[in-house]
Design a protein around this motif. Sequence first.
Motif, PDB file in Angstrom:
ATOM      1  N   GLU A 358      11.084  -8.866 -31.861  1.00  0.00           N
ATOM      2  CA  GLU A 358      12.468  -9.095 -32.248  1.00  0.00           C
ATOM      3  C   GLU A 358      13.391  -8.032 -31.654  1.00  0.00           C
ATOM      4  O   GLU A 358      14.470  -8.338 -31.153  1.00  0.00           O
ATOM      5  N   LYS A 359      12.929  -6.792 -31.704  1.00  0.00           N
ATOM      6  CA  LYS A 359      13.742  -5.677 -31.197  1.00  0.00           C
ATOM      7  C   LYS A 359      13.887  -5.761 -29.677  1.00  0.00           C
ATOM      8  O   LYS A 359      14.985  -5.583 -29.142  1.00  0.00           O
ATOM      9  N   ALA A 360      12.768  -6.026 -29.005  1.00  0.00           N
ATOM     10  CA  ALA A 360      12.785  -6.058 -27.536  1.00  0.00           C
ATOM     11  C   ALA A 360      13.738  -7.143 -27.036  1.00  0.00           C
ATOM     12  O   ALA A 360      14.364  -7.012 -25.985  1.00  0.00           O
ATOM     13  N   MET A 361      13.862  -8.222 -27.812  1.00  0.00           N
ATOM     14  CA  MET A 361      14.731  -9.318 -27.390  1.00  0.00           C
ATOM     15  C   MET A 361      16.192  -9.019 -27.684  1.00  0.00           C
ATOM     16  O   MET A 361      17.079  -9.362 -26.912  1.00  0.00           O
ATOM     17  N   ALA A 362      16.428  -8.385 -28.824  1.00  0.00           N
ATOM     18  CA  ALA A 362      17.806  -8.197 -29.264  1.00  0.00           C
ATOM     19  C   ALA A 362      18.496  -7.054 -28.534  1.00  0.00           C
ATOM     20  O   ALA A 362      19.719  -7.027 -28.449  1.00  0.00           O
ATOM     21  N   GLU A 363      17.726  -6.097 -28.010  1.00  0.00           N
ATOM     22  CA  GLU A 363      18.346  -4.958 -27.343  1.00  0.00           C
ATOM     23  C   GLU A 363      17.783  -4.796 -25.940  1.00  0.00           C
ATOM     24  O   GLU A 363      16.854  -5.473 -25.554  1.00  0.00           O
ATOM     25  N   THR A 364      18.405  -3.863 -25.196  1.00  0.00           N
ATOM     26  CA  THR A 364      17.937  -3.632 -23.834  1.00  0.00           C
ATOM     27  C   THR A 364      17.115  -2.355 -23.773  1.00  0.00           C
ATOM     28  O   THR A 364      17.596  -1.292 -24.145  1.00  0.00           O
ATOM     29  N   PHE A 365      15.880  -2.474 -23.347  1.00  0.00           N
ATOM     30  CA  PHE A 365      14.993  -1.320 -23.210  1.00  0.00           C
ATOM     31  C   PHE A 365      14.504  -1.238 -21.770  1.00  0.00           C
ATOM     32  O   PHE A 365      14.428  -2.243 -21.067  1.00  0.00           O
ATOM     33  N   ASP A 366      14.169  -0.010 -21.347  1.00  0.00           N
ATOM     34  CA  ASP A 366      13.661   0.170 -19.992  1.00  0.00           C
ATOM     35  C   ASP A 366      12.145   0.142 -19.976  1.00  0.00           C
ATOM     36  O   ASP A 366      11.532  -0.095 -18.939  1.00  0.00           O
ATOM     37  N   LEU A 367      11.567   0.388 -21.142  1.00  0.00           N
ATOM     38  CA  LEU A 367      10.110   0.485 -21.224  1.00  0.00           C
ATOM     39  C   LEU A 367       9.674   0.219 -22.656  1.00  0.00           C
ATOM     40  O   LEU A 367      10.356   0.612 -23.594  1.00  0.00           O
ATOM     41  N   VAL A 368       8.532  -0.455 -22.791  1.00  0.00           N
ATOM     42  CA  VAL A 368       7.973  -0.662 -24.131  1.00  0.00           C
ATOM     43  C   VAL A 368       6.584  -0.043 -24.177  1.00  0.00           C
ATOM     44  O   VAL A 368       5.755  -0.291 -23.300  1.00  0.00           O
ATOM     45  N   LEU A 369       6.381   0.812 -25.167  1.00  0.00           N
ATOM     46  CA  LEU A 369       5.032   1.324 -25.413  1.00  0.00           C
ATOM     47  C   LEU A 369       4.493   0.546 -26.601  1.00  0.00           C
ATOM     48  O   LEU A 369       5.065   0.570 -27.680  1.00  0.00           O
ATOM     49  N   PHE A 391      10.293 -11.852 -20.932  1.00  0.00           N
ATOM     50  CA  PHE A 391      10.577 -10.420 -20.968  1.00  0.00           C
ATOM     51  C   PHE A 391       9.958  -9.765 -19.736  1.00  0.00           C
ATOM     52  O   PHE A 391       8.762  -9.878 -19.503  1.00  0.00           O
ATOM     53  N   GLN A 392      10.799  -9.110 -18.913  1.00  0.00           N
ATOM     54  CA  GLN A 392      10.341  -8.637 -17.606  1.00  0.00           C
ATOM     55  C   GLN A 392      10.123  -7.132 -17.532  1.00  0.00           C
ATOM     56  O   GLN A 392       9.600  -6.624 -16.558  1.00  0.00           O
ATOM     57  N   LYS A 393      10.571  -6.397 -18.547  1.00  0.00           N
ATOM     58  CA  LYS A 393      10.468  -4.934 -18.486  1.00  0.00           C
ATOM     59  C   LYS A 393       9.006  -4.500 -18.651  1.00  0.00           C
ATOM     60  O   LYS A 393       8.204  -5.234 -19.229  1.00  0.00           O
ATOM     61  N   PRO A 394       8.691  -3.300 -18.127  1.00  0.00           N
ATOM     62  CA  PRO A 394       7.294  -2.865 -18.230  1.00  0.00           C
ATOM     63  C   PRO A 394       6.843  -2.662 -19.676  1.00  0.00           C
ATOM     64  O   PRO A 394       7.606  -2.170 -20.504  1.00  0.00           O
ATOM     65  N   ILE A 395       5.619  -3.102 -19.968  1.00  0.00           N
ATOM     66  CA  ILE A 395       5.006  -2.867 -21.274  1.00  0.00           C
ATOM     67  C   ILE A 395       3.717  -2.088 -21.034  1.00  0.00           C
ATOM     68  O   ILE A 395       2.855  -2.515 -20.261  1.00  0.00           O
ATOM     69  N   GLU A 434       7.383   7.176 -14.180  1.00  0.00           N
ATOM     70  CA  GLU A 434       7.191   6.032 -13.289  1.00  0.00           C
ATOM     71  C   GLU A 434       8.096   4.867 -13.681  1.00  0.00           C
ATOM     72  O   GLU A 434       8.594   4.134 -12.836  1.00  0.00           O
ATOM     73  N   TYR A 435       8.321   4.713 -14.968  1.00  0.00           N
ATOM     74  CA  TYR A 435       9.029   3.515 -15.419  1.00  0.00           C
ATOM     75  C   TYR A 435      10.473   3.740 -15.863  1.00  0.00           C
ATOM     76  O   TYR A 435      11.224   2.792 -16.004  1.00  0.00           O
ATOM     77  N   LEU A 436      10.859   4.988 -16.112  1.00  0.00           N
ATOM     78  CA  LEU A 436      12.222   5.225 -16.598  1.00  0.00           C
ATOM     79  C   LEU A 436      13.127   5.696 -15.468  1.00  0.00           C
ATOM     80  O   LEU A 436      12.664   6.375 -14.545  1.00  0.00           O
ATOM     81  N   PRO A 437      14.436   5.359 -15.519  1.00  0.00           N
ATOM     82  CA  PRO A 437      15.360   5.839 -14.494  1.00  0.00           C
ATOM     83  C   PRO A 437      15.507   7.360 -14.561  1.00  0.00           C
ATOM     84  O   PRO A 437      15.482   7.942 -15.642  1.00  0.00           O
ATOM     85  N   HIS A 438      15.643   7.997 -13.374  1.00  0.00           N
ATOM     86  CA  HIS A 438      15.783   9.450 -13.321  1.00  0.00           C
ATOM     87  C   HIS A 438      17.248   9.840 -13.284  1.00  0.00           C
ATOM     88  O   HIS A 438      18.087   9.081 -12.843  1.00  0.00           O
ATOM     89  N   GLY A 439      17.560  11.031 -13.738  1.00  0.00           N
ATOM     90  CA  GLY A 439      18.930  11.537 -13.658  1.00  0.00           C
ATOM     91  C   GLY A 439      19.265  12.424 -14.820  1.00  0.00           C
ATOM     92  O   GLY A 439      18.582  12.417 -15.841  1.00  0.00           O
TER      93      GLY A 439
END
Lengths: 555, 141
Positions: A358-369, A391-395, A434-439
Motif C-alpha cells: 500500500e505504501k509503495a503504491m501511494a508514495e514515491t520511493f527510490d528503493l524498497v528493502l 512497480f518498477q523500482k528496485p526491491i 548502487e540504487y539511490l541517487p547521489h548528491g
Amino acid sequence: MTDKDANNLKIGELEKQLEQALVERDELNRSLNLMSAHFEQIINAKTQALEEARDMALSASKAKSDFLSNMSHEIRTPLTSIIGFSNSLSDESLSETDINVATSSIVRNAHHLMNIINDILDLAKIEQQTFELEQVEFDLLNLLHEVEESVSLQAIEKNLWFNVNIHFPIPQHIICDPTWVKQVLLNLASNALKFTNEGGIDINVGYLADDSKIAIEVIDTGIGITLAQQKKIFEPFSQADTTTTRRYGGTGLGLTICTKLAQLMQGELTLSSEPGRGSRFSFAFAIAPVNKANIIDNISQVITSHDTAEQLPMLIPGLRGHVLVAEDSLDTQNLVALYIKKTGAQVTFVNNGQLAVEKAMAETFDLVLMDIQMPIVDGIEATALLRQIGFQKPIIAFTANAEKRSLDNALEAGCDGHITKPIDQSLFFRVLAEYLPHGDNPVENAGDSFLDDEEYHAIRRTFISRTPKIMTELNQTLAQQDWQHARVLIHTFKGTCGSLGFKHLYTVVKQIEQLLDKAIDGKTGVDIQTDANIQTDKLQQEIDRNLKAMNIGAQ
Amino acid sequence: MNKSDIKILVVDDVSELRAFLTGCLKQLGFLNVSQARDGIDAMQQLRKNPRDIVFLDIEMPKQNGIETLKEIHQYNPDTFVIMLSCHSSLDNVKEAISNGASGFIVKPFSSDKVKESLLHFTKNFVEKRHQEAVVKDIWGQ
C-alpha cells in the motif's frame, strides 16, 4: 497284430503322453501364475514399504531442513542486532540516545539468543540415554513466584492479565527437580503469551494428595489450536504450521521438551483447546511424599511494571532519495534507521507486507528493502504483487535466511538483490549507493519533474480558477446534510489537488473527507455540521490564497 | 515499435486529471493519446478503435472502472489496462488484478508513476512478442 494296429497303439500312447504333458503344462502354468502373483504381491508390498520408508525419510529430512532453516532465521535475527549495533558503537558521532539504544538492543538480543541456544541444548541433553532428574527439596511457592515475576512483565507489555492461582492446601516444600519444573512452566507460560493477544493467562496450581502429584494448568484466551494441529505440536521441530513460526517466532522445541520432562517426572502433559477461544495445558508431575506440617494455606500475588524501548530519531544529509523498509523487527528497524540516516537518504518503515504494498503504491520511493519473513503478507507475496501491478523500482530482499532457496524465491518474485542478516555494514552501504541517487542536496519531492512545465502550470491554473464553483456546490450539499454527495465531490477534489501538487489544499480536503466518512458511518458524539463549517472555512482560505497567488480574480 | 505508435486511452471523469495524464504521456513521447470521460464513452471509443493501453479510473459515475475493465477484456483481452484510484488498499489492488488489470496507480500521483507503468507495459509487451515469435518458430516447421 498288424503294423497298422501297432502304429495305432503307438499313436494312442503318444496321444496319452501328449495329453499328460498338456495337463502337466497347464498345472505348471497355473503354479507359475500363482507364483508370479505371489511374487508380484511381495514386490508390491516391498515397493510400498520402500515408498513409505522413502516418504518418511523425505518428510523427516524436510522437517530437519525446515528446522535448520528456522533455526538459522531465529539465530541470525538477534545476531544481526548484536553485530550491527556493536559495530555502530565504534562510531564516535553517535549521540547518547543512539548509544543507549544500541547497548540495550545488544543486551536484549544476546539474552534472546542465549534462550534459543539453551532450548536446543536442553533438548539434546534430555534426549540422552544417561539423563537423570535431580531429587532435591525446594520451595514450590518461591518457584511459582519466580515464574510469575518473569512472565508478568511480558504480560503487561502485551496488555494481558496474568494470574497465578494457588489452590490451597498445598505443600510449600516439595522434592523434585526445580530447574526442570520451572523450565516447563516458563515454556508453557511463554507459549500462552505468544499466542494470546487479548484477555490473559491463568496458571492454576493444585496438590493431588492421593497421587502425590502437583497439578498445574496453564490457561490462555489465545488463538487456540485445532484438533489436527494438537496432534502435531508435540512433535519436535513442528509448530501448528510453518506460518506460525513466521508470525509468532519460537523454536518449535518448547512443547517437545515439556512432554519429555513430564514423562521423566512420572507425570504427563495434556492439552485441550478450542480454536478462537483459547488453550489449556495440564502438566502433572510426581513429588516425593510430604509431611503434613509442610502443607500451608496462604496467598501471594505480585505484579511489576516495565518500560518499553525507545525509538531512534532521524536525520537527513552523501545519498539522496527515499527508502521504504518493510521490516517487523523493531531492533532491525532501529539499526537500518541508523545506517540510512548516515547516508542522508530518507527512510519509511512498515511492519508487514500488506502495508509495504500500500505504501509503495501511494508514495514515491527510490528503493524498497523487503524483509521476507513478515506477518500478514510476507515479503515474497508483497514483492510479487508489486511487480504484477507494474512497480518498477528496485526491491532488495532483506532476510535472515541465508539459504539459496530463499534467495531464489526472492529473485523469482521480482527482487533485484538480496541482503542477508546479520547485516554487513559495508555491503549495506554499497547496496544503498548502487540504487539511490547521489548528491549533497536533499530534494523534497524528487518525483515531480513537471514543476517548470508550462502546460502543467496552465492545467493547475484552470483547476484553481474552477475551485470557487466547486466550493459553492460543496457548501450546498453540506447545508442539505447530503453527506454522500458531499463525499463524492470532495473525493474527486482531493485526488485532483494531490495530482496537481496542491499540498496544503490536499491536506485540508483530506480532513473534510475524513469528517464526511464519520458522518456517513453515523458516528455519534460528533457535531458534523459545526466541524464541517470550520473545515470549509479553512478550505475557503486556502482556495483564496491560491487564487491570489496565481493572480486569478474570484468568480 | 515507436512510442508514438502506441495507442492510449485515458478514462477519467475529471477533466483536469485527463489533461494532466495526457500531458505526462506526451512529455514522455507517447503522442497517440485520446480521452474518455466515463466507462460508457470509453467502450464506445474502444469498439471503434482498439487501444494498446487504457488508463482507467475506478471511481467514476455511471459505470465504475472495475465494470468497465471487465467489459474491455471481454471485448479485447490483450488490452493493457492500468487502473487509477484514490484507494491503495490491498483488497482493491487484488480485485483489480483478479479482473485482469495490468497496472495500478494510486492518486495523487507524480509523472514517475506514469513512467513506471509505461515501462511495465513495454517489458510485458516485448516479452509477449518474443514468446509469440518462439512459438511460431516451433510450430512453423
